[in-house]
Design an enzyme around this catalytic site. Structure first.
Site, PDB file in Angstrom:
ATOM      1  N   ASN A  47      -6.926  -0.235 105.455  1.00  0.00           N
ATOM      2  CA  ASN A  47      -6.119  -0.914 106.272  1.00  0.00           C
ATOM      3  C   ASN A  47      -6.286  -0.321 107.548  1.00  0.00           C
ATOM      4  OD1 ASN A  47      -3.415  -1.845 107.075  1.00  0.00           O
ATOM      5  ND2 ASN A  47      -3.225   0.280 107.284  1.00  0.00           N
ATOM      6  N   SER A  93      -7.987 -10.277 109.215  1.00  0.00           N
ATOM      7  CA  SER A  93      -6.846 -10.675 110.050  1.00  0.00           C
ATOM      8  C   SER A  93      -7.096 -12.338 110.172  1.00  0.00           C
ATOM      9  CB  SER A  93      -7.005 -10.096 111.526  1.00  0.00           C
ATOM     10  OG  SER A  93      -6.398 -10.790 112.447  1.00  0.00           O
ATOM     11  N   TYR A  98     -12.622  -7.627 118.449  1.00  0.00           N
ATOM     12  CA  TYR A  98     -11.599  -7.405 117.245  1.00  0.00           C
ATOM     13  C   TYR A  98     -11.794  -8.491 116.350  1.00  0.00           C
ATOM     14  CZ  TYR A  98      -7.253  -7.184 114.766  1.00  0.00           C
ATOM     15  OH  TYR A  98      -6.118  -7.273 113.844  1.00  0.00           O
ATOM     16  N   ALA A  99     -11.753  -9.852 116.826  1.00  0.00           N
ATOM     17  CA  ALA A  99     -12.074 -11.012 115.723  1.00  0.00           C
ATOM     18  C   ALA A  99     -13.412 -10.841 115.175  1.00  0.00           C
ATOM     19  CB  ALA A  99     -12.148 -12.251 116.775  1.00  0.00           C
ATOM     20  N   LYS A 124     -13.056  -8.136 112.465  1.00  0.00           N
ATOM     21  CA  LYS A 124     -12.222  -8.416 111.372  1.00  0.00           C
ATOM     22  C   LYS A 124     -12.962  -9.753 110.495  1.00  0.00           C
ATOM     23  CE  LYS A 124      -8.699  -6.036 111.534  1.00  0.00           C
ATOM     24  NZ  LYS A 124      -8.242  -5.142 110.589  1.00  0.00           N
TER      25      LYS A 124
END
Length: 247
Positions: free
Chosen positions: A89, A151, A163-164, A167
């Site tokens: 996580n 995500s 970030y994308a 993820k």
């Protein structure tokens, strides 16, 4: 109790999704090994677990460092004799990925190498290192469950840059792990929530002028993780559960 006697490592367990997940697995009888950098946050998570009659322990490690992740795996395996569950996580994204003036996402050609590397390190390197160091323990015992938190940003086209990408990488990492570890009795799955109401997310929302955005709850993500650990069919591996669609 569906996880009675299990040993579960939860990363990023000091707050938010990680804390809720630690509480959830402890309610089901697992020993919740809570891992993050900030000892004070971890101690509060363990206090809440014990207050509710569960068993928890806090370990402060820098999970971006391979040697420290190895130390975590060795310490838990030596103390408890096994590692049954890994919940990946730990992660997050800073407000710096938005331009502070326009409050718009930084374009791919505007990212600095340092910004890019930091977010990939925090969000993709950590789950890789945890799988890399903990999976051998699971292979030796012939069983294990891994659930990683991806995500919605990694599942659809979005403007979230590194970030994308990170993820999205968790999705592929999950599927690769599932394929390679299945023969050893190990499952690997993931959840992909939308925007979750956590302390860090509220700070981020305020910084980018989105205080009124609709968010899902961290507890609902923990429920999905618990489903994968407790109620998903044994053949379910390499899958990603998409949660609430707010992006």
């Amino acid at each position: 109790m569906k996880l009675k006697g299990k040993i579960a490592i939860i990363t990023g367990a000091g707050k938010g999704i990680g804390r809720e997940t630690a509480l959830a697995v402890a309610r089901e009888g697992a020993a919740a090994i809570c891992v993050a950098r900030t000892q004070q946050d971890l101690d509060e998570t363990v206090r809440l677990i014990e207050e509710n009659g569960g068993k928890g322990e806090a370990f402060s490690f820098d999970l971006t460092d391979a040697a420290q992740v190895q130390s975590l795996a060795d310490t838990v395996a030596e103390k408890y004799g096994r590692i049954d569950i890994l919940v990946n996580n730990a992660g997050g994204y800073p407000s710096e990925i938005y331009d502070k003036v326009s409050r718009q996402a930084i374009k791919i050609w505007e990212w600095s190498e340092e910004q890019w590397d930091q977010i990939i390190k925090t969000n993709l390197k950590i789950p890789f290192l945890c799988i890399n160091k903990i999976l051998p323990v699971m292979i030796a015992q012939g069983s294990g469950d891994i659930v990683s938190v991806s995500s919605r940003m990694g599942r659809i086209a979005s403007q979230m840059g590194a970030y994308a990408v990170a993820k999205g990488g968790i999705v592929t990492l999950t599927k690769t792990t599932a394929i390679q570890a299945q023969e050893y009795g190990i499952r690997a799955n993931a959840v992909a929530p939308g925007i979750v109401d956590t302390p860090g997310q509220r700070v981020y929302n305020h910084n980018v002028g989105q205080d009124d955005i609709k968010m899902g709850s961290a507890a609902s993500v923990a429920d999905a993780i618990l489903y994968l650990l407790c109620d998903a069919p044994p053949v379910m591996t390499g899958q990603v559960i998409d949660l609430f669609t707010t992006v």
